[in-house]
Motif scaffolding. Sequence first.
Motif, PDB file in Angstrom:
ATOM      1  N   VAL A   1       0.833  -1.210   0.000  1.00 26.46           N
ATOM      2  CA  VAL A   1       0.000   0.000   0.000  1.00 26.46           C
ATOM      3  C   VAL A   1       0.859   1.248   0.000  1.00 26.46           C
ATOM      4  O   VAL A   1       0.407   2.324  -0.379  1.00 26.46           O
ATOM      5  CB  VAL A   1      -0.970   0.041   1.198  1.00 26.46           C
ATOM      6  CG1 VAL A   1      -1.934  -1.119   1.167  1.00 26.46           C
ATOM      7  CG2 VAL A   1      -0.223   0.107   2.525  1.00 26.46           C
ATOM      8  N   GLY A   2       2.113   1.140   0.445  1.00 27.40           N
ATOM      9  CA  GLY A   2       3.033   2.272   0.424  1.00 27.40           C
ATOM     10  C   GLY A   2       3.432   2.722   1.811  1.00 27.40           C
ATOM     11  O   GLY A   2       4.516   2.410   2.298  1.00 27.40           O
TER      12      GLY A   2
ATOM     13  N   ASP B   1      -2.416  -9.085   4.161  1.00 29.56           N
ATOM     14  CA  ASP B   1      -3.564  -8.822   3.284  1.00 29.56           C
ATOM     15  C   ASP B   1      -4.034  -7.378   3.414  1.00 29.56           C
ATOM     16  O   ASP B   1      -4.407  -6.733   2.422  1.00 29.56           O
ATOM     17  CB  ASP B   1      -4.725  -9.762   3.624  1.00 29.56           C
ATOM     18  CG  ASP B   1      -4.498 -11.174   3.112  1.00 29.56           C
ATOM     19  OD1 ASP B   1      -3.553 -11.380   2.325  1.00 29.56           O
ATOM     20  OD2 ASP B   1      -5.260 -12.072   3.502  1.00 29.56           O
ATOM     21  N   ASP B   2      -4.031  -6.850   4.643  1.00 27.34           N
ATOM     22  CA  ASP B   2      -4.457  -5.470   4.853  1.00 27.34           C
ATOM     23  C   ASP B   2      -3.394  -4.460   4.417  1.00 27.34           C
ATOM     24  O   ASP B   2      -3.715  -3.304   4.138  1.00 27.34           O
ATOM     25  CB  ASP B   2      -4.797  -5.242   6.328  1.00 27.34           C
ATOM     26  CG  ASP B   2      -6.099  -5.914   6.727  1.00 27.34           C
ATOM     27  OD1 ASP B   2      -7.127  -5.627   6.091  1.00 27.34           O
ATOM     28  OD2 ASP B   2      -6.088  -6.731   7.658  1.00 27.34           O
ATOM     29  N   TYR B   3      -2.149  -4.891   4.411  1.00 30.52           N
ATOM     30  CA  TYR B   3      -1.044  -3.999   4.057  1.00 30.52           C
ATOM     31  C   TYR B   3      -0.690  -4.051   2.569  1.00 30.52           C
ATOM     32  O   TYR B   3       0.299  -3.457   2.143  1.00 30.52           O
ATOM     33  CB  TYR B   3       0.207  -4.373   4.857  1.00 30.52           C
ATOM     34  CG  TYR B   3       0.155  -4.006   6.319  1.00 30.52           C
ATOM     35  CD1 TYR B   3      -0.595  -2.930   6.779  1.00 30.52           C
ATOM     36  CD2 TYR B   3       0.885  -4.732   7.255  1.00 30.52           C
ATOM     37  CE1 TYR B   3      -0.620  -2.593   8.119  1.00 30.52           C
ATOM     38  CE2 TYR B   3       0.872  -4.399   8.597  1.00 30.52           C
ATOM     39  CZ  TYR B   3       0.112  -3.334   9.017  1.00 30.52           C
ATOM     40  OH  TYR B   3       0.096  -3.000  10.349  1.00 30.52           O
ATOM     41  N   THR B   4      -1.474  -4.789   1.783  1.00 28.63           N
ATOM     42  CA  THR B   4      -1.228  -4.863   0.344  1.00 28.63           C
ATOM     43  C   THR B   4      -2.522  -4.623  -0.420  1.00 28.63           C
ATOM     44  O   THR B   4      -3.613  -4.729   0.135  1.00 28.63           O
ATOM     45  CB  THR B   4      -0.665  -6.247  -0.052  1.00 28.63           C
ATOM     46  OG1 THR B   4      -1.546  -7.275   0.409  1.00 28.63           O
ATOM     47  CG2 THR B   4       0.720  -6.469   0.516  1.00 28.63           C
TER      48      THR B   4
ATOM     49  N   GLU C   1      -1.390  10.611   2.566  1.00 31.50           N
ATOM     50  CA  GLU C   1      -0.363   9.705   2.039  1.00 31.50           C
ATOM     51  C   GLU C   1      -0.468   8.302   2.620  1.00 31.50           C
ATOM     52  O   GLU C   1       0.032   7.334   2.033  1.00 31.50           O
ATOM     53  CB  GLU C   1       1.043  10.249   2.376  1.00 31.50           C
ATOM     54  CG  GLU C   1       1.325  11.619   1.795  1.00 31.50           C
ATOM     55  CD  GLU C   1       1.015  12.734   2.778  1.00 31.50           C
ATOM     56  OE1 GLU C   1       1.628  13.796   2.664  1.00 31.50           O
ATOM     57  OE2 GLU C   1       0.142  12.537   3.663  1.00 31.50           O
ATOM     58  N   VAL C   2      -1.096   8.174   3.778  1.00 26.20           N
ATOM     59  CA  VAL C   2      -1.137   6.896   4.497  1.00 26.20           C
ATOM     60  C   VAL C   2      -2.160   5.966   3.857  1.00 26.20           C
ATOM     61  O   VAL C   2      -3.289   6.359   3.579  1.00 26.20           O
ATOM     62  CB  VAL C   2      -1.470   7.134   5.985  1.00 26.20           C
ATOM     63  CG1 VAL C   2      -1.731   5.820   6.705  1.00 26.20           C
ATOM     64  CG2 VAL C   2      -0.323   7.899   6.652  1.00 26.20           C
ATOM     65  N   GLY C   3      -1.751   4.701   3.658  1.00 27.05           N
ATOM     66  CA  GLY C   3      -2.635   3.738   3.026  1.00 27.05           C
ATOM     67  C   GLY C   3      -3.315   2.782   3.971  1.00 27.05           C
ATOM     68  O   GLY C   3      -4.381   2.252   3.671  1.00 27.05           O
TER      69      GLY C   3
END
Length: 494
Positions: A153-154, A471-474, A230-232
């Motif tokens: 996600v960045g 999964d949540d971080y991608t 900016e936060v994903g």
Amino acid sequence: MLDNLLRGGPEAVTAGCLVAGEWLTEGATVDRVGPWTRRVVSAARQASDDDVRNALAYARRGARAVARMSPAARAEVLERAADAALARRDDLARLLALELGKPVKDGRGEIDRVADTFVVSAAEARRIGGEVLPVAGWPRGVGTTAFTYRAPVGITVAITPFNAPANLLAHKLAASFAAGNTTLVKPPPQAPAASAAIVALLLDAGLPPEAVQVLHGDGRVGGALCAAPEVGAISFTGSAATGAAVARAAGAKRLVLELGGNAATIVCEDADVAAAARICAAAGYSNSGQSCISVQRVYVHRSRYDEFLDSFTREVGKLSVGDPLDPATDIGSMVDDEAAERVVAWAAEAATAGATITTGGRRDGATVLPTVVAAPPADARLVREEVFGAAVSVLPYDDFDHVVAVCNDSRYGLQAGLFTHDVRRITTAWRELEVGGLVVNGSSNFRLDHVPFGGVKDSGFGRESPRWMIDDYTVVKTLLLRGISLFGDQEGTR
């Protein structure tokens, strides 16, 4: 930085902010007074508005560099960090004891879990992939090939609590890095040095500076990070009220919220009562009960209630209360005097309403003597709210279906325990209990770091464990190749 944070001696250590690859120690600080030592044990350099802006700008630039690292390279860093955590286990446990009053035996156990979490995260980094989609199974997909892969996600934000600051930071930061992200860490003010030490350990193990930044501060710092466009993704562990504030600040972002509970354990008439009492005594007071899944309510079948209560009270009486730096100590301090007073006050309220305190019910500063409250009323705060302290209620029940309904009559639903050998009851409880996890022949307070963990209702949503956090971080990215088919391109005749 790591050696400075873990040095021995009576001097307080300074936990700096890590911004754009540099540890900042000059500027305003907030002292942390150890709840057992009653002296300043650490000081946290507070992040300014400029620090937050600079950190976000650096994260935007750094996210691409981290994403370009291969999964193998990320995994190797995490595996080295696991070895380093075990090598510095005693030093890290000592720091947890000083900042939090956590017994060193519990602190060593937490650092063992940190190492496990790093190793599991490394394994999950190696498993990240995608799939070939069967698009040619439908007429409009004929002649096309489609693929997916999971992309970072960045930028992620990790907001961690005081009760397990090392391992919960390890979960959030290691999973985020395994997924290829850069992470902004907002540590708890009660454990700034222990949190900074985990980050410093990772950096010494080869974590690139672009992959992490640390910003100490109050709720304004956390709010600014959560609101940043900016936060994903954001992972937060803490109270339900603060979790709601995080969600409001975040807006339309991915959230993993673990918001606490008032965990119930059911002891059926066929249970091994002696084992149940021993397990609940150990699990109800570890870390002075400051765990979101700590044993808080134990419902015992009336036919075994007196037997359990007597055995449980005896087991609790065996727990050693004292200096958290003493390896023999089972119960150290709670996080502060205010938290300790809350536990004692709630137990006294229940006693005034008709309950019996079979042991404990007193405090010495921030240390609460392990407290057992027998048969409190159903509306007592000790039963209804999250105690998050060294007190356990024991209540009788008559009917299994009814006690399941009583357990569900709560705003929380994180994890539950069940002592029985009846597979029908096990299946019924797994199906009917409104919780994220059920532990059979164990208390609510058991967790494996490679197994999904999280709740329902006001206990939050999302699951903490490297595989599920990744999964949540991608994000799933799809590639469509028109005019190229792996599956044949002949049209149907219909």
